[in-house]
Design a protein around this motif. Structure first.
Motif: not given
Length: 179
Positions: A55-65
């Motif tokens: 996912n992209r949330e604002e100024q970050q890309v977040i990988v949820i494992l």
């Protein structure tokens, strides 16, 4: 106490992102957006839906494992399947060094809060150590465990507890490189 730590952690993260991005001009912001979009697209290409969510949330890309796929129950030793996806992520991050990486460990509420806190910290640290062993500069990677204090689903049902057991790999641009 744990909720206060989590609130401080996310407040610091938001302030860092906000302060870093507030001084950017429009061209810099477009470069950051292009970097984040490219990062998200590439990671979505490498990581299957069974392995994780990008996912992209604002100024970050977040990988949820999923913690269940990455670790054995109650353990911080990374499973073979978990190593495979972490290797994909670390290969990408090694080739694209314009970011910092923040690894966040989460648990469900089964067991004591103290055990869950330590387990989340140990799991986040295991992922961080894996990235460093793969050649990612240790100055780029940080870890934090939040235990059971940041659920994304209800801990009342097994499916919710499964969602709550997770590792987040938060990728944030080094904003000064995009000026």
């Amino acid at each position: 106490m744990h909720k206060a730590k989590i609130a401080i952690l996310f407040l610091m993260s938001a302030l860092l992102v906000g302060c870093a991005s507030s001084g950017q001009n429009e061209v810099s912001q477009r470069k950051v957006d292009a970097f984040l979009n490219e990062t998200q697209e590439q990671l979505e290409h490498f990581i299957t839906a069974e392995e994780g969510i990008v996912n992209r949330e604002e100024q970050q890309v977040i990988v949820i494992l999923s913690g269940d796929k990455s670790f054995r129950h109650g353990s911080s030793e990374v499973r073979t399947n978990g190593l495979a996806v972490l290797e994909k992520i670390s290969n990408y991050l090694s080739e694209n060094q314009k970011s910092t990486i923040f690894v966040v460990g989460h648990t469900d509420s089964t067991g004591s809060a103290e055990f869950n806190q330590q387990l989340s910290e140990d799991r986040a640290l295991a992922v961080t150590e894996f990235f460093i062993a793969q050649g990612i500069d240790s100055k780029r990677v940080n870890s934090f465990g939040v235990g059971e204090w940041s659920p994304i689903a209800s801990n009342e049902q097994a499916s919710g507890r499964q969602e709550n057991r997770r590792i987040e790999v938060r990728i944030t641009p080094k904003f000064d490189l995009f000026k």
